[in-house]
Design a protein around this motif. Sequence first.
Motif, mmCIF file in Angstrom:
data_model
loop_
_atom_site.group_PDB
_atom_site.id
_atom_site.type_symbol
_atom_site.label_atom_id
_atom_site.label_comp_id
_atom_site.label_asym_id
_atom_site.label_seq_id
_atom_site.Cartn_x
_atom_site.Cartn_y
_atom_site.Cartn_z
ATOM 1 N N VAL A 129 39.277 32.313 46.919
ATOM 2 C CA VAL A 129 37.880 32.262 46.483
ATOM 3 C C VAL A 129 37.692 33.448 45.538
ATOM 4 O O VAL A 129 37.839 34.603 45.961
ATOM 5 C CB VAL A 129 36.919 32.354 47.690
ATOM 6 C CG1 VAL A 129 35.481 32.374 47.202
ATOM 7 C CG2 VAL A 129 37.161 31.215 48.654
ATOM 8 N N LEU A 130 37.410 33.179 44.267
ATOM 9 C CA LEU A 130 37.412 34.224 43.243
ATOM 10 C C LEU A 130 36.007 34.692 42.904
ATOM 11 O O LEU A 130 35.053 33.903 42.855
ATOM 12 C CB LEU A 130 38.091 33.727 41.970
ATOM 13 C CG LEU A 130 39.607 33.490 42.051
ATOM 14 C CD1 LEU A 130 40.105 32.828 40.784
ATOM 15 C CD2 LEU A 130 40.334 34.799 42.302
ATOM 16 N N ASN A 131 35.891 35.990 42.672
ATOM 17 C CA ASN A 131 34.668 36.602 42.159
ATOM 18 C C ASN A 131 35.098 37.670 41.174
ATOM 19 O O ASN A 131 35.321 38.819 41.542
ATOM 20 C CB ASN A 131 33.839 37.180 43.304
ATOM 21 C CG ASN A 131 32.525 37.781 42.805
ATOM 22 O OD1 ASN A 131 32.173 37.668 41.626
ATOM 23 N ND2 ASN A 131 31.793 38.427 43.702
ATOM 24 N N GLY A 132 35.263 37.293 39.918
ATOM 25 C CA GLY A 132 35.796 38.206 38.922
ATOM 26 C C GLY A 132 37.254 38.510 39.222
ATOM 27 O O GLY A 132 38.094 37.619 39.301
ATOM 28 N N LYS A 133 37.557 39.797 39.443
ATOM 29 C CA LYS A 133 38.907 40.216 39.782
ATOM 30 C C LYS A 133 39.092 40.423 41.277
ATOM 31 O O LYS A 133 40.053 41.047 41.712
ATOM 32 C CB LYS A 133 39.262 41.501 39.028
ATOM 33 C CG LYS A 133 39.335 41.314 37.513
ATOM 34 C CD LYS A 133 39.772 42.584 36.815
ATOM 35 C CE LYS A 133 39.874 42.371 35.306
ATOM 36 N NZ LYS A 133 40.321 43.593 34.600
ATOM 37 N N MET A 134 38.166 39.860 42.039
ATOM 38 C CA MET A 134 38.257 39.910 43.494
ATOM 39 C C MET A 134 38.685 38.539 44.022
ATOM 40 O O MET A 134 38.144 37.514 43.610
ATOM 41 C CB MET A 134 36.911 40.314 44.126
ATOM 42 C CG MET A 134 36.480 41.725 43.818
ATOM 43 S SD MET A 134 34.789 42.062 44.399
ATOM 44 C CE MET A 134 34.863 41.462 46.078
ATOM 45 N N GLN B 267 46.219 33.018 38.342
ATOM 46 C CA GLN B 267 45.638 34.299 37.906
ATOM 47 C C GLN B 267 46.732 35.282 37.490
ATOM 48 O O GLN B 267 46.508 36.495 37.438
ATOM 49 C CB GLN B 267 44.819 34.910 39.057
ATOM 50 C CG GLN B 267 43.518 34.180 39.364
ATOM 51 C CD GLN B 267 43.741 32.878 40.107
ATOM 52 O OE1 GLN B 267 44.567 32.817 41.011
ATOM 53 N NE2 GLN B 267 43.003 31.840 39.730
#
Length: 536
Positions: free
Chosen positions: A315-320, A344
Amino acid sequence: MINYYQFFGADRFENRSYYGESYLNNRGHYDLLSVNGIDFIMIYMGWGVDEEGIDWMNQVLADHPNRIAILNFHEYLLASGSRSPIGNEIFQKVVLPNENVIAVLSGHYHNAQTLIDPIDDNGDGASDRTVYQMLADYQGGPEGGQGYMRILNFDMDANQIYVQTYSPYMDDYNYYNPEEFPEKDEFIIPFDMTAQTKKVATDYVEVNVYTNKLIDQVENVTSGEVATVLWNGLEPEKEYFWYAESSDEFGGKSRSKIWSVVTKEGEIVEPETPEIPAGPEEPETPGDGQNNNGGKEDNEPGVPISTNKQVVEPVLNGKMAMINDSVFDKVNEKGNIVLDLNNQAELESLEIHLTEAQIEKMKRKSLVLTIQKGDIVLDIPASVFAGRGNAVISIERQARVAKSLSNVYKLSVKQGEKLIKSFLEGITMTLAVEAKNVGQLADIKIRNWNGQKWELIGGEYADGKVTTAINQPGTFAAFEHTDEKNVAGDSKNGNGVLPETATNLINLMVTGFLLLLAASILLVAYRRRKFGLDLK
Protein backbone atom coordinates in the motif's frame (compact mmCIF):
# COMPACT_ATOMS: atom_id res chain seq x y z
CA MET A 1 42.10 -30.52 -1.49
CA ILE A 2 45.24 -32.70 -1.47
CA ASN A 3 45.17 -33.08 2.32
CA TYR A 4 41.43 -33.76 2.23
CA TYR A 5 41.83 -36.55 -0.32
CA GLN A 6 44.74 -37.98 1.67
CA PHE A 7 42.90 -38.20 4.98
CA PHE A 8 39.21 -38.15 4.05
CA GLY A 9 39.09 -39.62 0.56
CA ALA A 10 36.90 -42.55 -0.48
CA ASP A 11 39.49 -45.16 0.56
CA ARG A 12 39.02 -44.18 4.23
CA PHE A 13 35.34 -45.23 4.20
CA GLU A 14 34.80 -47.62 1.29
CA ASN A 15 35.03 -50.75 3.46
CA ARG A 16 32.35 -49.55 5.88
CA SER A 17 29.14 -51.57 5.62
CA TYR A 18 26.93 -48.48 5.31
CA TYR A 19 29.08 -46.63 2.76
CA GLY A 20 27.40 -46.52 -0.65
CA GLU A 21 29.39 -44.69 -3.30
CA SER A 22 31.78 -41.77 -3.67
CA TYR A 23 31.47 -38.68 -5.84
CA LEU A 24 34.84 -37.17 -6.89
CA ASN A 25 36.87 -38.96 -4.22
CA ASN A 26 34.40 -38.26 -1.40
CA ARG A 27 33.60 -34.65 -2.17
CA GLY A 28 30.18 -36.24 -2.07
CA HIS A 29 28.92 -39.67 -1.09
CA TYR A 30 25.89 -41.55 0.17
CA ASP A 31 25.21 -43.98 3.04
CA LEU A 32 22.62 -46.77 3.17
CA LEU A 33 20.94 -47.46 6.51
CA SER A 34 18.08 -49.80 7.46
CA VAL A 35 16.34 -49.68 10.85
CA ASN A 36 13.24 -51.61 11.94
CA GLY A 37 12.12 -52.29 8.39
CA ILE A 38 12.66 -48.71 7.15
CA ASP A 39 15.37 -48.12 4.54
CA PHE A 40 17.16 -44.75 4.46
CA ILE A 41 19.63 -43.15 2.09
CA MET A 42 21.73 -40.21 3.33
CA ILE A 43 23.35 -38.12 0.58
CA TYR A 44 26.15 -35.69 1.43
CA MET A 45 27.58 -33.03 -0.91
CA GLY A 46 30.42 -30.61 -0.12
CA TRP A 47 30.95 -27.00 -1.06
CA GLY A 48 30.10 -25.76 -4.55
CA VAL A 49 27.41 -28.10 -5.91
CA ASP A 50 27.37 -27.90 -9.73
CA GLU A 51 25.33 -29.45 -12.55
CA GLU A 52 27.48 -32.57 -12.56
CA GLY A 53 26.87 -33.01 -8.84
CA ILE A 54 23.12 -32.49 -9.31
CA ASP A 55 23.05 -35.14 -12.05
CA TRP A 56 24.93 -37.55 -9.77
CA MET A 57 22.45 -37.04 -6.92
CA ASN A 58 19.47 -37.58 -9.22
CA GLN A 59 20.99 -40.81 -10.53
CA VAL A 60 21.63 -42.08 -6.98
CA LEU A 61 18.06 -41.27 -5.94
CA ALA A 62 16.71 -42.95 -9.08
CA ASP A 63 18.71 -46.07 -8.23
CA HIS A 64 17.20 -46.14 -4.71
CA PRO A 65 13.57 -45.01 -5.16
CA ASN A 66 12.23 -47.01 -2.21
CA ARG A 67 14.61 -45.55 0.36
CA ILE A 68 13.71 -42.52 2.45
CA ALA A 69 16.15 -39.79 1.42
CA ILE A 70 17.74 -37.12 3.64
CA LEU A 71 20.04 -34.67 1.82
CA ASN A 72 22.97 -32.91 3.50
CA PHE A 73 24.72 -29.81 2.09
CA HIS A 74 27.29 -27.27 3.18
CA GLU A 75 25.00 -24.45 2.00
CA TYR A 76 21.26 -24.54 1.34
CA LEU A 77 19.25 -22.28 3.69
CA LEU A 78 20.20 -18.67 4.35
CA ALA A 79 20.42 -17.17 7.84
CA SER A 80 16.96 -15.69 7.25
CA GLY A 81 15.43 -19.14 6.71
CA SER A 82 14.86 -18.80 2.97
CA ARG A 83 16.82 -20.78 0.38
CA SER A 84 20.07 -19.46 -1.08
CA PRO A 85 20.46 -19.30 -4.88
CA ILE A 86 22.14 -22.72 -4.97
CA GLY A 87 19.56 -23.95 -2.46
CA ASN A 88 16.74 -22.92 -4.80
CA GLU A 89 18.44 -24.73 -7.67
CA ILE A 90 18.79 -27.91 -5.62
CA PHE A 91 15.17 -27.62 -4.47
CA GLN A 92 13.88 -27.33 -8.04
CA LYS A 93 16.18 -29.92 -9.64
CA VAL A 94 16.58 -32.53 -6.88
CA VAL A 95 14.06 -32.16 -4.03
CA LEU A 96 10.90 -31.69 -6.12
CA PRO A 97 11.47 -34.43 -8.76
CA ASN A 98 12.43 -37.14 -6.24
CA GLU A 99 9.43 -38.17 -4.18
CA ASN A 100 11.47 -40.00 -1.56
CA VAL A 101 13.21 -36.82 -0.28
CA ILE A 102 11.78 -35.82 3.10
CA ALA A 103 14.47 -33.58 4.64
CA VAL A 104 17.41 -31.32 3.78
CA LEU A 105 20.10 -30.36 6.32
CA SER A 106 22.63 -27.54 5.88
CA GLY A 107 25.01 -25.10 7.58
CA HIS A 108 27.45 -22.33 6.46
CA TYR A 109 25.33 -19.39 7.71
CA HIS A 110 25.32 -18.79 11.48
CA ASN A 111 21.76 -19.41 12.64
CA ALA A 112 19.14 -22.10 13.25
CA GLN A 113 16.15 -22.03 10.90
CA THR A 114 13.52 -24.44 9.61
CA LEU A 115 11.68 -24.13 6.29
CA ILE A 116 8.71 -26.47 5.72
CA ASP A 117 7.36 -27.15 2.22
CA PRO A 118 4.33 -29.38 1.57
CA ILE A 119 4.75 -30.97 -1.88
CA ASP A 120 2.01 -32.05 -4.28
CA ASP A 121 3.60 -34.96 -6.18
CA ASN A 122 0.64 -36.15 -8.24
CA GLY A 123 -0.91 -32.81 -9.19
CA ASP A 124 -4.24 -33.26 -7.38
CA GLY A 125 -3.80 -30.11 -5.29
CA ALA A 126 -3.21 -31.99 -2.03
CA SER A 127 0.05 -32.48 -0.20
CA ASP A 128 1.64 -35.91 -0.75
CA ARG A 129 4.75 -35.31 1.38
CA THR A 130 6.28 -32.62 3.55
CA VAL A 131 9.94 -31.64 3.17
CA TYR A 132 11.66 -30.25 6.27
CA GLN A 133 14.66 -28.04 5.44
CA MET A 134 16.90 -27.19 8.40
CA LEU A 135 19.81 -24.82 8.95
CA ALA A 136 21.93 -25.44 12.07
CA ASP A 137 25.20 -23.51 12.28
CA TYR A 138 26.61 -22.07 15.51
CA GLN A 139 30.11 -21.08 14.37
CA GLY A 140 29.46 -17.37 14.95
CA GLY A 141 28.97 -17.90 18.68
CA PRO A 142 31.57 -17.81 21.48
CA GLU A 143 34.58 -20.08 20.98
CA GLY A 144 33.49 -20.92 17.45
CA GLY A 145 30.11 -22.26 18.53
CA GLN A 146 31.17 -24.17 21.67
CA GLY A 147 30.48 -27.51 20.00
CA TYR A 148 26.71 -27.16 19.62
CA MET A 149 25.38 -29.70 17.15
CA ARG A 150 22.00 -30.78 15.78
CA ILE A 151 20.67 -34.22 16.82
CA LEU A 152 17.77 -36.06 15.15
CA ASN A 153 16.17 -38.73 17.36
CA PHE A 154 13.88 -41.17 15.49
CA ASP A 155 11.12 -42.36 17.86
CA MET A 156 9.64 -45.45 16.20
CA ASP A 157 6.84 -45.84 18.75
CA ALA A 158 5.65 -42.22 18.65
CA ASN A 159 6.08 -41.84 14.85
CA GLN A 160 8.08 -38.64 15.17
CA ILE A 161 11.56 -37.19 14.81
CA TYR A 162 12.64 -35.32 17.94
CA VAL A 163 15.10 -32.57 16.97
CA GLN A 164 17.55 -31.40 19.63
CA THR A 165 20.62 -29.16 19.82
CA TYR A 166 23.36 -30.18 22.26
CA SER A 167 26.94 -29.24 23.17
CA PRO A 168 29.08 -32.01 24.69
CA TYR A 169 31.68 -29.33 25.45
CA MET A 170 29.18 -27.30 27.50
CA ASP A 171 27.01 -30.31 28.48
CA ASP A 172 24.07 -28.10 27.61
CA TYR A 173 20.98 -28.24 25.40
CA ASN A 174 19.81 -25.33 23.17
CA TYR A 175 22.15 -22.64 21.89
CA TYR A 176 19.22 -20.20 21.70
CA ASN A 177 17.07 -19.47 24.75
CA PRO A 178 13.91 -21.58 24.21
CA GLU A 179 11.76 -19.00 25.99
CA GLU A 180 12.93 -16.21 23.71
CA PHE A 181 13.20 -18.43 20.60
CA PRO A 182 10.68 -21.28 20.99
CA GLU A 183 11.12 -24.31 18.68
CA LYS A 184 14.32 -22.88 17.21
CA ASP A 185 16.73 -25.50 18.55
CA GLU A 186 14.24 -28.11 19.76
CA PHE A 187 11.09 -29.25 17.96
CA ILE A 188 9.19 -32.31 16.70
CA ILE A 189 8.72 -33.52 13.12
CA PRO A 190 5.83 -35.97 12.57
CA PHE A 191 6.99 -38.95 10.49
CA ASP A 192 5.29 -42.27 9.76
CA MET A 193 7.72 -44.97 10.86
CA THR A 194 5.58 -47.97 9.97
CA ALA A 195 7.80 -50.66 8.50
CA GLN A 196 7.79 -50.51 4.72
CA THR A 197 5.93 -53.25 2.85
CA LYS A 198 8.32 -55.07 0.56
CA LYS A 199 7.74 -57.83 -1.98
CA VAL A 200 10.30 -60.11 -3.59
CA ALA A 201 9.28 -62.06 -6.69
CA THR A 202 11.24 -65.06 -7.99
CA ASP A 203 10.66 -68.51 -9.53
CA TYR A 204 13.59 -70.15 -7.74
CA VAL A 205 14.37 -70.23 -4.04
CA GLU A 206 17.06 -72.29 -2.34
CA VAL A 207 17.12 -72.61 1.44
CA ASN A 208 20.02 -74.35 3.20
CA VAL A 209 19.25 -75.64 6.69
CA TYR A 210 22.04 -76.85 8.98
CA THR A 211 20.68 -79.67 11.19
CA ASN A 212 22.15 -81.22 14.33
CA LYS A 213 21.74 -84.87 13.14
CA LEU A 214 25.17 -86.51 13.40
CA ILE A 215 26.29 -88.94 10.64
CA ASP A 216 29.57 -89.87 12.32
CA GLN A 217 32.70 -88.24 13.67
CA VAL A 218 36.48 -88.76 13.54
CA GLU A 219 38.83 -87.53 16.25
CA ASN A 220 42.56 -86.72 16.39
CA VAL A 221 42.89 -86.04 12.67
CA THR A 222 46.26 -84.51 11.79
CA SER A 223 46.07 -81.28 9.83
CA GLY A 224 46.25 -81.99 6.09
CA GLU A 225 44.99 -85.55 6.33
CA VAL A 226 41.63 -86.83 4.98
CA ALA A 227 38.87 -87.73 7.42
CA THR A 228 36.53 -90.51 6.23
CA VAL A 229 33.24 -91.79 7.69
CA LEU A 230 30.70 -94.40 6.55
CA TRP A 231 27.11 -93.19 6.01
CA ASN A 232 24.84 -96.16 6.63
CA GLY A 233 21.10 -96.63 6.10
CA LEU A 234 20.71 -94.71 2.82
CA GLU A 235 17.75 -95.56 0.59
CA PRO A 236 18.05 -95.89 -3.23
CA GLU A 237 16.78 -93.22 -5.64
CA LYS A 238 16.92 -90.48 -3.02
CA GLU A 239 18.83 -87.19 -2.55
CA TYR A 240 20.70 -86.59 0.71
CA PHE A 241 22.45 -83.49 2.06
CA TRP A 242 25.46 -83.20 4.35
CA TYR A 243 28.06 -80.82 5.72
CA ALA A 244 31.23 -81.10 7.81
CA GLU A 245 32.42 -79.28 10.92
CA SER A 246 35.96 -79.23 12.31
CA SER A 247 37.26 -77.98 15.62
CA ASP A 248 40.57 -77.83 17.48
CA GLU A 249 41.67 -77.99 21.10
CA PHE A 250 41.68 -74.18 21.37
CA GLY A 251 37.96 -73.86 20.60
CA GLY A 252 38.29 -72.81 16.96
CA LYS A 253 35.53 -74.08 14.65
CA SER A 254 34.94 -74.19 10.90
CA ARG A 255 31.88 -75.33 8.93
CA SER A 256 31.60 -76.25 5.25
CA LYS A 257 28.85 -75.47 2.77
CA ILE A 258 25.96 -77.92 2.43
CA TRP A 259 26.58 -80.60 -0.23
CA SER A 260 24.15 -83.08 -1.79
CA VAL A 261 24.37 -86.66 -3.09
CA VAL A 262 21.84 -88.89 -4.90
CA THR A 263 21.68 -92.67 -4.40
CA LYS A 264 20.81 -94.83 -7.43
CA GLU A 265 20.12 -98.49 -6.90
CA GLY A 266 22.30 -98.37 -3.84
CA GLU A 267 25.12 -96.46 -5.58
CA ILE A 268 26.05 -92.84 -4.78
CA VAL A 269 26.16 -90.57 -7.82
CA GLU A 270 26.81 -86.85 -8.20
CA PRO A 271 23.62 -84.83 -8.85
CA GLU A 272 23.09 -83.11 -12.16
CA THR A 273 23.81 -79.40 -12.29
CA PRO A 274 20.47 -77.68 -11.67
CA GLU A 275 19.07 -75.57 -14.49
CA ILE A 276 19.52 -71.85 -13.87
CA PRO A 277 16.05 -70.31 -13.80
CA ALA A 278 15.08 -67.30 -15.88
CA GLY A 279 14.94 -63.91 -14.23
CA PRO A 280 12.02 -63.19 -11.93
CA GLU A 281 8.97 -61.34 -13.15
CA GLU A 282 8.60 -57.71 -12.06
CA PRO A 283 6.94 -57.67 -8.62
CA GLU A 284 3.81 -55.67 -8.03
CA THR A 285 4.27 -52.37 -6.21
CA PRO A 286 3.29 -52.87 -2.57
CA GLY A 287 0.71 -50.53 -1.13
CA ASP A 288 1.13 -48.06 1.72
CA GLY A 289 4.86 -47.54 1.09
CA GLN A 290 6.87 -44.70 2.55
CA ASN A 291 7.08 -42.82 -0.75
CA ASN A 292 3.42 -41.76 -0.57
CA ASN A 293 3.18 -41.39 -4.31
CA GLY A 294 -0.32 -42.83 -4.53
CA GLY A 295 0.78 -45.45 -7.04
CA LYS A 296 1.69 -42.76 -9.56
CA GLU A 297 3.46 -44.29 -12.52
CA ASP A 298 5.04 -41.24 -14.11
CA ASN A 299 8.00 -39.33 -12.76
CA GLU A 300 6.75 -35.80 -13.23
CA PRO A 301 8.25 -33.32 -10.74
CA GLY A 302 5.95 -32.22 -7.95
CA VAL A 303 5.13 -28.67 -6.95
CA PRO A 304 5.28 -27.03 -3.52
CA ILE A 305 1.98 -26.01 -1.96
CA SER A 306 2.46 -22.42 -0.80
CA THR A 307 0.67 -22.55 2.52
CA ASN A 308 3.54 -20.78 4.27
CA LYS A 309 4.21 -17.94 1.84
CA GLN A 310 2.22 -14.80 1.02
CA VAL A 311 3.33 -12.63 -1.91
CA VAL A 312 1.81 -9.16 -1.57
CA GLU A 313 2.02 -5.76 -3.20
CA PRO A 314 2.44 -2.71 -0.97
CA VAL A 315 0.00 0.00 0.00
CA LEU A 316 1.86 3.09 -1.26
CA ASN A 317 1.86 6.66 -0.01
CA GLY A 318 4.58 8.50 -1.89
CA LYS A 319 7.85 6.85 -0.89
CA MET A 320 6.20 5.01 1.98
CA ALA A 321 5.19 1.35 1.56
CA MET A 322 2.87 -0.45 3.98
CA ILE A 323 1.35 -3.94 4.30
CA ASN A 324 -2.27 -4.79 5.11
CA ASP A 325 -2.82 -6.33 8.55
CA SER A 326 -4.72 -9.29 7.04
CA VAL A 327 -1.51 -10.59 5.42
CA PHE A 328 0.03 -11.30 8.83
CA ASP A 329 -3.09 -13.29 9.81
CA LYS A 330 -3.12 -15.46 6.66
CA VAL A 331 0.50 -16.62 6.67
CA ASN A 332 1.31 -19.77 8.64
CA GLU A 333 3.75 -20.13 11.51
CA LYS A 334 7.40 -19.94 10.37
CA GLY A 335 6.09 -18.59 7.09
CA ASN A 336 7.31 -15.95 4.67
CA ILE A 337 5.75 -12.64 3.64
CA VAL A 338 7.16 -11.47 0.30
CA LEU A 339 6.71 -7.74 -0.32
CA ASP A 340 6.89 -7.20 -4.09
CA LEU A 341 8.36 -3.74 -4.74
CA ASN A 342 9.67 -4.50 -8.23
CA ASN A 343 7.31 -1.93 -9.75
CA GLN A 344 9.00 0.63 -7.51
CA ALA A 345 12.53 -0.46 -8.45
CA GLU A 346 13.35 2.89 -10.06
CA LEU A 347 12.72 4.83 -6.84
CA GLU A 348 16.06 5.83 -5.34
CA SER A 349 14.73 5.68 -1.79
CA LEU A 350 11.83 3.86 -0.18
CA GLU A 351 10.62 3.29 3.37
CA ILE A 352 8.72 0.19 4.47
CA HIS A 353 6.56 0.88 7.53
CA LEU A 354 5.46 -1.84 9.96
CA THR A 355 3.13 -1.31 12.91
CA GLU A 356 3.94 -2.60 16.38
CA ALA A 357 1.01 -5.05 16.11
CA GLN A 358 2.38 -6.43 12.83
CA ILE A 359 5.82 -6.88 14.38
CA GLU A 360 4.31 -8.75 17.35
CA LYS A 361 2.59 -11.15 14.92
CA MET A 362 5.89 -11.65 13.10
CA LYS A 363 7.60 -12.54 16.38
CA ARG A 364 4.81 -14.81 17.57
CA LYS A 365 4.77 -16.76 14.29
CA SER A 366 8.56 -16.54 13.67
CA LEU A 367 7.95 -14.99 10.25
CA VAL A 368 10.47 -13.75 7.69
CA LEU A 369 9.75 -10.59 5.71
CA THR A 370 11.27 -10.68 2.21
CA ILE A 371 11.57 -7.36 0.37
CA GLN A 372 12.09 -7.55 -3.39
CA LYS A 373 13.01 -4.26 -5.07
CA GLY A 374 14.54 -4.71 -8.49
CA ASP A 375 18.20 -5.63 -8.07
CA ILE A 376 18.13 -5.96 -4.27
CA VAL A 377 16.40 -8.56 -2.08
CA LEU A 378 16.32 -8.52 1.73
CA ASP A 379 15.23 -11.39 3.99
CA ILE A 380 14.44 -9.94 7.41
CA PRO A 381 13.64 -12.31 10.31
CA ALA A 382 11.32 -11.17 13.09
CA SER A 383 14.19 -11.23 15.60
CA VAL A 384 15.69 -8.09 13.98
CA PHE A 385 12.98 -6.03 15.71
CA ALA A 386 14.23 -6.39 19.27
CA GLY A 387 12.63 -3.23 20.69
CA ARG A 388 9.11 -1.85 20.90
CA GLY A 389 7.04 0.46 18.70
CA ASN A 390 6.52 0.86 14.99
CA ALA A 391 9.41 0.12 12.64
CA VAL A 392 10.77 1.71 9.47
CA ILE A 393 13.05 -0.10 7.01
CA SER A 394 14.86 2.39 4.81
CA ILE A 395 16.44 1.41 1.46
CA GLU A 396 18.35 4.13 -0.41
CA ARG A 397 20.25 3.72 -3.68
CA GLN A 398 23.54 5.67 -3.66
CA ALA A 399 25.85 6.84 -6.44
CA ARG A 400 27.87 4.08 -8.11
CA VAL A 401 31.53 3.71 -7.17
CA ALA A 402 34.50 2.59 -9.20
CA LYS A 403 35.04 -1.17 -9.51
CA SER A 404 31.65 -2.03 -7.97
CA LEU A 405 29.70 -4.72 -9.81
CA SER A 406 26.30 -3.72 -8.41
CA ASN A 407 24.35 -0.69 -7.37
CA VAL A 408 25.24 0.77 -3.96
CA TYR A 409 22.53 0.61 -1.29
CA LYS A 410 22.26 2.18 2.13
CA LEU A 411 20.14 0.16 4.56
CA SER A 412 18.85 1.16 8.00
CA VAL A 413 16.17 -0.11 10.37
CA LYS A 414 14.52 2.04 13.07
CA GLN A 415 12.08 0.90 15.74
CA GLY A 416 10.39 3.56 17.79
CA GLU A 417 12.88 6.42 17.79
CA LYS A 418 15.98 4.21 17.92
CA LEU A 419 18.22 3.07 15.09
CA ILE A 420 18.81 -0.68 15.35
CA LYS A 421 22.62 -0.98 15.34
CA SER A 422 22.93 -4.78 15.21
CA PHE A 423 20.72 -7.51 13.79
CA LEU A 424 20.47 -10.50 16.16
CA GLU A 425 20.03 -13.21 13.49
CA GLY A 426 21.23 -11.14 10.55
CA ILE A 427 19.47 -9.83 7.47
CA THR A 428 20.19 -11.75 4.29
CA MET A 429 21.03 -9.41 1.41
CA THR A 430 21.08 -10.39 -2.26
CA LEU A 431 22.44 -7.98 -4.90
CA ALA A 432 22.17 -8.44 -8.66
CA VAL A 433 25.57 -8.24 -10.35
CA GLU A 434 26.32 -6.89 -13.83
CA ALA A 435 27.15 -10.10 -15.66
CA LYS A 436 29.15 -8.36 -18.41
CA ASN A 437 31.78 -7.35 -15.84
CA VAL A 438 32.08 -10.78 -14.21
CA GLY A 439 34.68 -13.31 -15.28
CA GLN A 440 33.90 -17.01 -15.61
CA LEU A 441 35.63 -17.88 -12.34
CA ALA A 442 35.01 -14.60 -10.53
CA ASP A 443 34.74 -14.53 -6.75
CA ILE A 444 32.14 -11.89 -5.88
CA LYS A 445 31.67 -10.54 -2.35
CA ILE A 446 29.53 -7.87 -0.67
CA ARG A 447 31.35 -5.08 1.15
CA ASN A 448 30.30 -2.33 3.55
CA TRP A 449 31.64 1.24 3.45
CA ASN A 450 33.09 1.97 6.93
CA GLY A 451 34.00 5.61 6.25
CA GLN A 452 37.52 4.86 4.98
CA LYS A 453 37.32 1.74 2.85
CA TRP A 454 35.00 -0.98 1.61
CA GLU A 455 35.15 -3.60 4.37
CA LEU A 456 34.65 -7.24 3.42
CA ILE A 457 31.38 -8.82 4.58
CA GLY A 458 31.22 -12.00 2.49
CA GLY A 459 28.93 -13.62 0.00
CA GLU A 460 28.18 -16.51 -2.34
CA TYR A 461 27.82 -15.83 -6.06
CA ALA A 462 25.45 -17.80 -8.32
CA ASP A 463 23.25 -17.03 -11.33
CA GLY A 464 24.21 -13.36 -11.51
CA LYS A 465 23.52 -12.64 -7.83
CA VAL A 466 25.62 -12.48 -4.67
CA THR A 467 24.11 -13.26 -1.27
CA THR A 468 25.37 -12.81 2.29
CA ALA A 469 24.14 -12.18 5.83
CA ILE A 470 24.67 -8.69 7.27
CA ASN A 471 24.57 -7.98 10.99
CA GLN A 472 24.40 -4.19 11.05
CA PRO A 473 23.10 -1.27 8.98
CA GLY A 474 25.38 0.39 6.45
CA THR A 475 26.16 1.07 2.81
CA PHE A 476 26.69 -2.04 0.70
CA ALA A 477 27.87 -2.99 -2.78
CA ALA A 478 29.31 -6.02 -4.61
CA PHE A 479 32.93 -6.24 -5.74
CA GLU A 480 35.17 -8.86 -7.24
CA HIS A 481 37.13 -10.36 -4.35
CA THR A 482 40.81 -9.67 -5.03
CA ASP A 483 43.18 -7.75 -2.76
CA GLU A 484 42.10 -4.98 -0.41
CA LYS A 485 43.73 -2.16 -2.40
CA ASN A 486 41.49 -2.78 -5.38
CA VAL A 487 38.36 -1.98 -3.37
CA ALA A 488 39.56 0.79 -1.04
CA GLY A 489 37.68 3.42 -3.03
CA ASP A 490 36.12 6.72 -1.99
CA SER A 491 32.36 6.40 -1.51
CA LYS A 492 31.74 10.05 -2.44
CA ASN A 493 33.72 10.73 -5.59
CA GLY A 494 34.07 7.17 -6.87
CA ASN A 495 37.77 7.44 -7.67
CA GLY A 496 38.59 4.09 -6.02
CA VAL A 497 42.06 5.22 -4.90
CA LEU A 498 41.96 5.67 -1.12
CA PRO A 499 45.08 4.15 0.54
CA GLU A 500 44.86 1.61 3.33
CA THR A 501 45.81 4.19 6.02
CA ALA A 502 44.19 7.51 6.89
CA THR A 503 44.56 10.01 4.03
CA ASN A 504 44.91 13.15 6.21
CA LEU A 505 47.67 11.58 8.30
CA ILE A 506 49.70 10.64 5.23
CA ASN A 507 49.28 14.12 3.75
CA LEU A 508 50.56 15.73 6.99
CA MET A 509 53.54 13.38 7.15
CA VAL A 510 54.55 14.11 3.54
CA THR A 511 54.14 17.87 4.05
CA GLY A 512 56.24 17.80 7.23
CA PHE A 513 58.98 15.80 5.50
CA LEU A 514 59.16 18.31 2.62
CA LEU A 515 59.32 21.27 5.01
CA LEU A 516 62.11 19.60 7.02
CA LEU A 517 64.07 18.88 3.82
CA ALA A 518 63.72 22.50 2.65
CA ALA A 519 64.87 23.84 6.02
CA SER A 520 67.92 21.57 5.96
CA ILE A 521 68.94 22.79 2.49
CA LEU A 522 68.56 26.43 3.55
CA LEU A 523 70.66 25.85 6.68
CA VAL A 524 73.49 24.23 4.73
CA ALA A 525 73.51 27.04 2.18
CA TYR A 526 73.53 29.66 4.90
CA ARG A 527 76.52 28.10 6.72
CA ARG A 528 78.53 27.75 3.54
CA ARG A 529 77.95 31.37 2.69
CA LYS A 530 78.88 32.54 6.19
CA PHE A 531 82.04 30.41 6.21
CA GLY A 532 83.11 31.90 2.92
CA LEU A 533 82.69 35.46 4.19
CA ASP A 534 84.79 34.76 7.28
CA LEU A 535 87.74 33.63 5.14
CA LYS A 536 87.95 37.02 3.50
